[in-house]
Scaffold this motif. Structure first.
Motif, PDB file in Angstrom:
ATOM      1  N   PHE A 175       6.474  -9.788  -1.246  1.00 45.15           N
ATOM      2  CA  PHE A 175       7.222  -9.075  -2.286  1.00 45.15           C
ATOM      3  C   PHE A 175       8.560  -9.735  -2.589  1.00 45.15           C
ATOM      4  N   ARG A 176       9.297 -10.146  -1.555  1.00 43.90           N
ATOM      5  CA  ARG A 176      10.619 -10.725  -1.750  1.00 43.90           C
ATOM      6  C   ARG A 176      10.618 -12.252  -1.728  1.00 43.90           C
ATOM      7  N   VAL A 177       9.963 -12.837  -0.714  1.00 40.93           N
ATOM      8  CA  VAL A 177      10.036 -14.293  -0.552  1.00 40.93           C
ATOM      9  C   VAL A 177       9.174 -15.006  -1.589  1.00 40.93           C
ATOM     10  N   LEU A 178       7.906 -14.601  -1.691  1.00 38.59           N
ATOM     11  CA  LEU A 178       6.986 -15.273  -2.615  1.00 38.59           C
ATOM     12  C   LEU A 178       7.031 -14.685  -4.012  1.00 38.59           C
ATOM     13  N   ASN A 179       7.623 -13.506  -4.152  1.00 35.68           N
ATOM     14  CA  ASN A 179       7.674 -12.822  -5.454  1.00 35.68           C
ATOM     15  C   ASN A 179       6.264 -12.574  -5.994  1.00 35.68           C
ATOM     16  N   PHE A 180       5.405 -12.051  -5.093  1.00 34.75           N
ATOM     17  CA  PHE A 180       4.001 -11.841  -5.420  1.00 34.75           C
ATOM     18  C   PHE A 180       3.649 -10.378  -5.140  1.00 34.75           C
ATOM     19  N   PRO A 181       3.177  -9.626  -6.143  1.00 33.78           N
ATOM     20  CA  PRO A 181       2.815  -8.213  -5.925  1.00 33.78           C
ATOM     21  C   PRO A 181       1.436  -8.100  -5.268  1.00 33.78           C
ATOM     22  N   ASP A 182       1.403  -8.066  -3.956  1.00 35.64           N
ATOM     23  CA  ASP A 182       0.136  -8.120  -3.219  1.00 35.64           C
ATOM     24  C   ASP A 182      -0.315  -6.723  -2.799  1.00 35.64           C
ATOM     25  N   LEU A 183      -1.434  -6.275  -3.362  1.00 41.29           N
ATOM     26  CA  LEU A 183      -2.011  -4.985  -2.987  1.00 41.29           C
ATOM     27  C   LEU A 183      -3.097  -5.116  -1.927  1.00 41.29           C
ATOM     28  N   GLY A 213      -2.516 -12.321 -10.040  1.00 41.89           N
ATOM     29  CA  GLY A 213      -2.220 -11.983  -8.653  1.00 41.89           C
ATOM     30  C   GLY A 213      -2.437 -10.514  -8.330  1.00 41.89           C
ATOM     31  N   LEU A 214      -1.999  -9.644  -9.214  1.00 42.72           N
ATOM     32  CA  LEU A 214      -2.166  -8.212  -8.985  1.00 42.72           C
ATOM     33  C   LEU A 214      -3.640  -7.841  -8.950  1.00 42.72           C
ATOM     34  N   LEU A 215      -4.421  -8.381  -9.880  1.00 47.53           N
ATOM     35  CA  LEU A 215      -5.855  -8.085  -9.933  1.00 47.53           C
ATOM     36  C   LEU A 215      -6.572  -8.680  -8.723  1.00 47.53           C
ATOM     37  N   ALA A 216      -6.162  -9.886  -8.291  1.00 48.80           N
ATOM     38  CA  ALA A 216      -6.788 -10.503  -7.125  1.00 48.80           C
ATOM     39  C   ALA A 216      -6.610  -9.630  -5.885  1.00 48.80           C
ATOM     40  N   GLY A 217      -5.400  -9.076  -5.718  1.00 46.94           N
ATOM     41  CA  GLY A 217      -5.155  -8.185  -4.584  1.00 46.94           C
ATOM     42  C   GLY A 217      -5.982  -6.925  -4.662  1.00 46.94           C
ATOM     43  N   ILE A 218      -6.117  -6.369  -5.864  1.00 48.53           N
ATOM     44  CA  ILE A 218      -6.914  -5.149  -6.034  1.00 48.53           C
ATOM     45  C   ILE A 218      -8.382  -5.417  -5.713  1.00 48.53           C
TER      46      ILE A 218
END
Length: 310
Positions: free
Chosen positions: A22-30, A82-87
């Motif tokens: 969330f902070r380091v990679l700036n990636f919204p990972d679900l 990225g968001l869809l990949a996590g979902i």
């Protein structure tokens, strides 16, 4: 209160994983909604099979890493958002977790776990011994994360999160950085899931639902209070935020709220942590005034030499 701190420290490991993406990679990972349960399910299945609790716990972290790598590959190689990949990974993990456990929940009845000696000693939720033990474990992981982020590889990951185009121009494989970070992040989440399941005495298929909000609350709440100027301070803030979140939830339950209100409480905490600094509320407190905005005092200039005429 002691029990809330114990759980908060275990969720501090989870929050460190969320911090990396969330902070380091700036990636919204679900993915974490599923990988937390994957770590718990793996540990529970191996412990029931007679394996060492330590080995089972580490295996929970490994399966979490695999889940994170899948999300990273879907995003970088499959060009999926990225968001869809996590979902997608999270949804797939629901069925995988059921396959691992064989049923919707797997309790620890007579099985030996890492927490069993503490429970048999009667320390759980009653003395500060367990808090001290958990504190040592969590801070060891925190220091490991601090060290990793200070290496060349860690700096490349930070640069990927800050400015992907720039760091790619220096020849850094940003796709590899994303896959690695997602793997490490979900590895920490899986490790936390394995420990939380042993603490609770059961691995449940629904234990990861909405848990991303808990991680975000820990990260945002802690860093709103302590800041994130340095890596060591940012990771410390994440752990403090996880403990503080659990204490707030404990206090809410004591004053009359019930478990059904906890998701609402978590959402309100995140909203408050995001909005209060922007509204300048924290800056009214003396210890928060001008935090992070202090400018160095101007260096006094020597007085000009005077000359006198003849």
């Amino acid at each position: 209160m002691i029990g809330a701190i114990e759980v908060g420290l275990l969720y501090g490991i989870f929050a460190l994983g969320v911090y990396l993406t969330f902070r380091v990679l700036n990636f919204p990972d679900l993915t974490v909604d599923g990988s937390l349960t994957t770590g718990a399910a793996t540990a529970a299945a191996l412990i029931h099979a007679g394996q060492s609790p330590l080995l089972a716990t580490l295996a929970g972290g490994v399966t979490g890493m695999i889940a994170g790598a899948v999300t990273g590959i879907l995003h970088t190689k499959g060009k999926i958002d990225g968001l869809l990949a996590g979902i997608l990974t999270m949804i797939a993990l629901w069925s995988i977790n059921l396959r691992i456990m064989g049923k919707s929940n797997l309790p620890f009845l007579r099985e030996e776990t890492l927490i069993s000696p503490l429970r048999e000693a009667g320390w759980m939720g009653k003395t500060w011994y367990v808090v001290l033990i958990f504190l040592v474990v969590v801070f060891a992981i925190k220091l490991l994360v601090d060290w990793f982020l200070s290496t060349d590889l860690g700096l490349a990951i930070q640069a990927t999160g800050n400015n992907e185009q720039m760091i790619r121009s220096f020849g850094v494989n940003t796709d590899g950085m994303k896959i690695l970070t997602l793997s490490i992040s979900n590895g920490l989440v899986g490790l936390a899931g394995a420990l939380i399941a042993q603490y609770n005495g059961v691995a449940d298929i629904s234990m990861g639902i909405g848990v991303i909000l808990v991680g975000l609350a820990s990260v945002i709440l802690g860093q709103a209070l302590l800041g994130q100027r340095w890596i060591w301070l940012a990771t410390l803030a994440v752990v403090v935020g996880a403990v503080l979140y659990r204490i707030i939830i404990f206090g809410a339950l004591r004053i009359g709220f019930n478990q059904d209100d906890m998701k609402l409480m978590t959402a309100l905490l995140v909203i408050a942590a995001l909005l209060l600094p922007r509204w300048g509320f924290l800056k009214r407190i003396p210890s928060f005034k001008n935090r992070g905005n202090r400018r160095p005092e101007p260096t006094p200039q020597p007085a000009a030499a005077t000359t006198t005429g003849a």
